[in-house]
Design a protein around this motif. Structure first.
Motif, PDB file in Angstrom:
ATOM      1  N   THR A  60      -1.277  -3.774  -5.866  1.00 38.90           N
ATOM      2  CA  THR A  60      -0.169  -2.954  -5.390  1.00 38.90           C
ATOM      3  C   THR A  60       0.134  -1.843  -6.396  1.00 38.90           C
ATOM      4  OG1 THR A  60       0.763  -4.869  -4.248  1.00 38.90           O
ATOM      5  CG2 THR A  60       2.227  -3.010  -4.629  1.00 38.90           C
ATOM      6  N   GLU A  61       0.178  -2.196  -7.673  1.00 40.94           N
ATOM      7  CA  GLU A  61       0.462  -1.207  -8.705  1.00 40.94           C
ATOM      8  C   GLU A  61      -0.650  -0.154  -8.770  1.00 40.94           C
ATOM      9  OE1 GLU A  61       1.465  -0.978 -13.466  1.00 40.94           O
ATOM     10  OE2 GLU A  61       1.658  -2.883 -12.419  1.00 40.94           O
ATOM     11  N   ARG A  62      -1.909  -0.614  -8.625  1.00 40.36           N
ATOM     12  CA  ARG A  62      -3.027   0.331  -8.621  1.00 40.36           C
ATOM     13  C   ARG A  62      -2.907   1.305  -7.450  1.00 40.36           C
ATOM     14  NH1 ARG A  62      -8.624  -1.659  -6.661  1.00 40.36           N
ATOM     15  NH2 ARG A  62      -7.554  -1.154  -4.755  1.00 40.36           N
ATOM     16  N   GLU A  63      -2.560   0.774  -6.276  1.00 43.87           N
ATOM     17  CA  GLU A  63      -2.380   1.642  -5.099  1.00 43.87           C
ATOM     18  C   GLU A  63      -1.257   2.647  -5.337  1.00 43.87           C
ATOM     19  OE1 GLU A  63      -4.238   1.955  -2.381  1.00 43.87           O
ATOM     20  OE2 GLU A  63      -5.587   0.468  -3.259  1.00 43.87           O
ATOM     21  N   ASN A  64      -0.156   2.177  -5.933  1.00 40.94           N
ATOM     22  CA  ASN A  64       0.961   3.083  -6.227  1.00 40.94           C
ATOM     23  C   ASN A  64       0.540   4.173  -7.213  1.00 40.94           C
ATOM     24  OD1 ASN A  64       2.683   1.719  -4.523  1.00 40.94           O
ATOM     25  ND2 ASN A  64       3.555   0.450  -6.133  1.00 40.94           N
ATOM     26  N   LEU A  65      -0.209   3.772  -8.252  1.00 39.33           N
ATOM     27  CA  LEU A  65      -0.667   4.750  -9.235  1.00 39.33           C
ATOM     28  C   LEU A  65      -1.621   5.761  -8.595  1.00 39.33           C
ATOM     29  CD1 LEU A  65      -1.263   2.499 -12.381  1.00 39.33           C
ATOM     30  CD2 LEU A  65       0.533   4.199 -12.056  1.00 39.33           C
ATOM     31  N   LEU A  66      -2.523   5.276  -7.733  1.00 38.73           N
ATOM     32  CA  LEU A  66      -3.440   6.191  -7.049  1.00 38.73           C
ATOM     33  C   LEU A  66      -2.686   7.150  -6.139  1.00 38.73           C
ATOM     34  CD1 LEU A  66      -6.432   3.831  -6.156  1.00 38.73           C
ATOM     35  CD2 LEU A  66      -6.409   5.679  -7.824  1.00 38.73           C
ATOM     36  N   LYS A  67      -1.678   6.619  -5.437  1.00 41.93           N
ATOM     37  CA  LYS A  67      -0.875   7.465  -4.548  1.00 41.93           C
ATOM     38  C   LYS A  67      -0.147   8.524  -5.369  1.00 41.93           C
ATOM     39  CE  LYS A  67       2.898   7.182  -1.194  1.00 41.93           C
ATOM     40  NZ  LYS A  67       3.894   6.316  -0.581  1.00 41.93           N
ATOM     41  N   GLU A  68       0.438   8.102  -6.476  1.00 35.13           N
ATOM     42  CA  GLU A  68       1.158   9.034  -7.348  1.00 35.13           C
ATOM     43  C   GLU A  68       0.201  10.085  -7.916  1.00 35.13           C
ATOM     44  OE1 GLU A  68       3.559   8.709 -11.538  1.00 35.13           O
ATOM     45  OE2 GLU A  68       3.830   7.086 -10.093  1.00 35.13           O
ATOM     46  N   LYS A  82      -1.871  15.546  -7.984  1.00 34.54           N
ATOM     47  CA  LYS A  82      -3.018  16.453  -7.800  1.00 34.54           C
ATOM     48  C   LYS A  82      -2.703  17.493  -6.730  1.00 34.54           C
ATOM     49  CE  LYS A  82      -6.272  15.727  -4.999  1.00 34.54           C
ATOM     50  NZ  LYS A  82      -7.301  15.382  -4.104  1.00 34.54           N
ATOM     51  N   GLU A  83      -2.139  17.044  -5.605  1.00 35.87           N
ATOM     52  CA  GLU A  83      -1.807  17.974  -4.529  1.00 35.87           C
ATOM     53  C   GLU A  83      -0.762  18.988  -4.987  1.00 35.87           C
ATOM     54  OE1 GLU A  83      -0.685  15.604  -1.167  1.00 35.87           O
ATOM     55  OE2 GLU A  83      -2.718  14.820  -0.898  1.00 35.87           O
ATOM     56  N   LYS A  84       0.217  18.531  -5.756  1.00 36.47           N
ATOM     57  CA  LYS A  84       1.250  19.437  -6.262  1.00 36.47           C
ATOM     58  C   LYS A  84       0.637  20.462  -7.207  1.00 36.47           C
ATOM     59  CE  LYS A  84       5.771  19.460  -8.533  1.00 36.47           C
ATOM     60  NZ  LYS A  84       5.519  20.610  -9.348  1.00 36.47           N
ATOM     61  N   ILE A  85      -0.246  20.007  -8.082  1.00 37.13           N
ATOM     62  CA  ILE A  85      -0.892  20.924  -9.027  1.00 37.13           C
ATOM     63  C   ILE A  85      -1.727  21.956  -8.272  1.00 37.13           C
ATOM     64  CG2 ILE A  85      -2.682  21.069 -10.806  1.00 37.13           C
ATOM     65  CD1 ILE A  85      -1.571  18.429 -11.938  1.00 37.13           C
ATOM     66  N   VAL A  86      -2.474  21.473  -7.255  1.00 38.09           N
ATOM     67  CA  VAL A  86      -3.307  22.396  -6.472  1.00 38.09           C
ATOM     68  C   VAL A  86      -2.426  23.403  -5.737  1.00 38.09           C
ATOM     69  CG1 VAL A  86      -4.835  22.512  -4.468  1.00 38.09           C
ATOM     70  CG2 VAL A  86      -5.277  20.838  -6.257  1.00 38.09           C
ATOM     71  N   THR A  87      -1.336  22.916  -5.142  1.00 42.87           N
ATOM     72  CA  THR A  87      -0.422  23.804  -4.419  1.00 42.87           C
ATOM     73  C   THR A  87       0.193  24.825  -5.366  1.00 42.87           C
ATOM     74  OG1 THR A  87       0.065  22.032  -2.861  1.00 42.87           O
ATOM     75  CG2 THR A  87       1.602  23.866  -2.917  1.00 42.87           C
ATOM     76  N   ASP A  88       0.649  24.347  -6.525  1.00 42.33           N
ATOM     77  CA  ASP A  88       1.236  25.260  -7.509  1.00 42.33           C
ATOM     78  C   ASP A  88       0.211  26.298  -7.973  1.00 42.33           C
ATOM     79  OD1 ASP A  88       3.570  23.872  -7.283  1.00 42.33           O
ATOM     80  OD2 ASP A  88       3.395  22.796  -9.189  1.00 42.33           O
ATOM     81  N   ALA A  89      -1.022  25.838  -8.186  1.00 41.59           N
ATOM     82  CA  ALA A  89      -2.067  26.762  -8.630  1.00 41.59           C
ATOM     83  C   ALA A  89      -2.349  27.805  -7.549  1.00 41.59           C
ATOM     84  CB  ALA A  89      -3.341  26.006  -8.990  1.00 41.59           C
TER      85      ALA A  89
END
Length: 166
Positions: free
Chosen positions: A76-84, A89-96
């Protein structure tokens, strides 16, 4: 069996019985209790070992259940970390992308401003050149026109005709 009955001796039977009973008494007195105690101790040891094995089995089941719980929590924690991580990553790409778009727009505006200023400078330069050429042509034409009086009057009339009063 007949031979056994023919050779039977009562004295021998008596002594054998007496020795057997003495042997049983001695065994009972000195060997039977230690043997029974050893058997009892062995039985108790086996019982304790079985109880310990049962406890170990229960503890192993508890450990297995705990391991499953920890494994589930880790997943569960791994899934949460991957989701985060995906969200970051999406935020960084969007910001870029937004930053690149803003930079591109800024460069385009600067280029347009540069082109416009160069265009204005070129037009001003052309106007200056046209004005200089016009003045030079006018000088030459006027010199030629002013040399003749008739032509001067005709030129003044033409110019007055071209001028419109407001």
């Amino acid at each position: 069996m007949e031979k056994l009955i023919e050779d039977f001796s009562l004295g021998l039977f008596f002594w054998q019985t007496l020795l057997f009973l003495a042997l049983v008494f001695l065994l009972w007195k000195y060997a039977w209790k230690p043997i029974l105690n050893a058997i009892s101790d062995r039985e108790e040891g086996i019982r304790n070992a079985l109880d310990a094995a049962e406890e170990a089995k229960k503890e192993m089941q508890n450990v297995t259940a705990d391991n499953e719980k920890l494994l589930k929590e880790a997943r569960t924690e791994r899934e949460n970390l991957l989701k985060e991580a995906r969200e970051i990553k999406e935020k960084i790409v969007t910001d870029a992308k937004e930053l690149a778009q803003a930079e591109g727009d800024k460069l385009i505006k600067q280029a347009k401003a540069t082109i416009e200023s160069e265009k204005k400078a070129a037009v001003a330069d052309i106007k200056n050149q046209v004005a200089e050429l016009s003045v030079e042509i006018a000088e030459k034409v006027i010199k030629e026109q002013l040399s003749n009086k008739e032509k001067q009057l005709k030129l003044v009339d033409d110019m007055l005709g071209d001028i419109k009063l407001n």
